[in-house]
Scaffold this motif. Sequence first.
Motif, PDB file in Angstrom:
ATOM      1  N   ASP A  87      40.170  43.755  45.066  1.00  0.00           N
ATOM      2  CA  ASP A  87      39.897  44.897  45.943  1.00  0.00           C
ATOM      3  C   ASP A  87      40.597  46.175  45.497  1.00  0.00           C
ATOM      4  N   ASP A  88      41.146  46.152  44.277  1.00  0.00           N
ATOM      5  CA  ASP A  88      41.804  47.339  43.736  1.00  0.00           C
ATOM      6  C   ASP A  88      40.757  48.395  43.380  1.00  0.00           C
ATOM      7  N   PHE A 132      39.650  37.310  35.371  1.00  0.00           N
ATOM      8  CA  PHE A 132      40.806  37.000  36.202  1.00  0.00           C
ATOM      9  C   PHE A 132      41.419  35.719  35.656  1.00  0.00           C
ATOM     10  N   GLU A 144      45.390  33.692  41.697  1.00  0.00           N
ATOM     11  CA  GLU A 144      46.323  34.701  42.182  1.00  0.00           C
ATOM     12  C   GLU A 144      45.987  36.067  41.593  1.00  0.00           C
ATOM     13  N   ASP A 145      45.631  36.094  40.314  1.00  0.00           N
ATOM     14  CA  ASP A 145      45.228  37.335  39.662  1.00  0.00           C
ATOM     15  C   ASP A 145      43.985  37.912  40.334  1.00  0.00           C
ATOM     16  N   TYR A 146      43.043  37.030  40.662  1.00  0.00           N
ATOM     17  CA  TYR A 146      41.831  37.475  41.357  1.00  0.00           C
ATOM     18  C   TYR A 146      42.165  38.101  42.708  1.00  0.00           C
ATOM     19  N   LYS A 147      42.963  37.413  43.505  1.00  0.00           N
ATOM     20  CA  LYS A 147      43.299  37.921  44.833  1.00  0.00           C
ATOM     21  C   LYS A 147      44.052  39.243  44.756  1.00  0.00           C
ATOM     22  N   HIS A 148      44.865  39.397  43.734  1.00  0.00           N
ATOM     23  CA  HIS A 148      45.672  40.607  43.580  1.00  0.00           C
ATOM     24  C   HIS A 148      44.828  41.821  43.196  1.00  0.00           C
ATOM     25  N   ARG A 149      43.765  41.623  42.405  1.00  0.00           N
ATOM     26  CA  ARG A 149      43.047  42.763  41.821  1.00  0.00           C
ATOM     27  C   ARG A 149      41.635  43.005  42.333  1.00  0.00           C
TER      28      ARG A 149
END
Length: 571
Positions: free
Chosen positions: A418-419, A407, A411-416
């Motif tokens: 739980d994908d 990540f 922000e990248d972590y939060k976005h992905r």
Amino acid sequence: MEANKQRSQNWFGREGKDGFIYRAWMKNQGVPPHQFQGKPVIGICNTWSELTPCNAHFRELAVAVKNGIYEAGGYPVEFPVMSLGETLMKPTAMLYRNLVSMDVEESIRANPMDGVVLLCGCDKTTPALVMGASSVNLPTIVVSGGPMLTGKHKGRDIGTSDIWRFSEQHRAGKMTQEEMLMAEAGMCRSSGHCAVMGTASTMASMVESLGLSLPENAAIPAADARRKVLAHLSGMRIVEMVKENRKLSDILTKEAFENAIMANAAIGGSTNFVIHLLAIAGRIGVKLSMEDFERVAAKIPLLVNLQPSGKYFMEDLYYAGGIPAVLKELKGVLNNDCLTVNGKTVQENYEQRECYNREVIATIDKPFNQISGVIVLKGNLCEHGAVIKPSAATPALLQHEGRAVVFENIEDYKHRIDDPALDVDENSVLVLKNVGPKGYPGMPEVGNMGIPTKLLEKGVTDMVRISDGRMSGTGFGTVVLHVSPEAAVGGTLGIVESGDVIVLDVANRKLELKVSDEEIQQRKAKWKSTVNIVERGYVHLYQQHVQQAHLGADFDFLNGCSGGDVVRDSH
């Protein structure tokens, strides 16, 4: 120290216009003339704030300190400094630790004080105040606010560490929002800081093991009347310290720092201990390195059975005998002759103490856990070091090889994270970049990343996680932190790609990226920083001058002790 040698007499002992101004304006508070006649002036540095819930009882605690100062023949003057509330401040309280230390340093140096009492409790208030006071080096004593009473939920004890468990259960659909609200209502039942061995309790234990507070300071609950008694006695003692001219530099020796490192290993203290102790050492002028943490604590087992590494809480530690009982177990390895603020040695302070509960404080011969402390890792992924707290990790993951899932920022972590399409399994290594001192900025407590939802649903409860950020002292898991150099300044962490293989070998103190040196250099040659540099204010100053984690993340221009002389006397 004689009255005419007191620092405060440079203000209140003057004749003519200057002395008139200094005394007259103080008298508008109803101060009688005899208070200025050679009495030691004691500053009470107070981090009270309703925005810092852990310290919200400090106005009452300050009264107890004042009573002690008056009783011993001193004159107390209470003053505020910026307060850091860990739970509310954004983007992270750590961003402002150095700012508070500057506030403390300049407030002490610029004002007529002969000695100082530091009132601190929440995570960053303790290191910030000790750092600032160390730069001035007057007689100083610390009074911590104390831990809150143990939380209660559904008939069992809970503490801050349970928040992470509740969160994962909630994300996995195993705990309802209503149950979360019930737990929330029972978590914080009294004044005080976190009830577990998180960073706040670690810092309180740190100052006690360094010798900067009276014995038992760390563990007396905030709601216990004995906390006020300790504050009163501390007020009395600081007056005597001024008369003895016992300064911080008399207490904060290299041997005292070693004692604190050993004690931290024994109590299962927070990884944040490393970064704060390094910063304090830099201010007082003691040479301390990451390697010292490994060298000094290598053979110290975990003695204290407290969350997040164990079962119990700070309240239980106090009833079991507190830090003095822990230090007594370490008598065979401690620097026992170190002086403390009460004028006694470390050994004199603990030799009459005893343990009242071996479930909470184990013996050195039969420890709670043979694995303890904070382990320093080295390797091509962390040339200047990284840290891990093995007692809070999953033993099977302490030797692990896995594929990186990267990540680039929070922000990248939060976005992905739980994908459902995230390419991750239980053997993967989660890597979070650009959350270090410069990169975030401020080095937030996001290192213990949550497990991807798709894995939580499969029953996965821990994974290897690596970042250049920090972890809450209340957190747990197999989490590698403080990677130095950080990604934002071109450290190897910054060029890790998803799919790269990472090897964690805690037994051999290694953290390696299985990529050739040639490939690493090629990637670094192409690397460009994506960090946003703030153009104004304190954050700009921070990004320009903050040092890396292995140096304590202090400002480069604040190293060393500059003393108590005012910069310029204009009168």
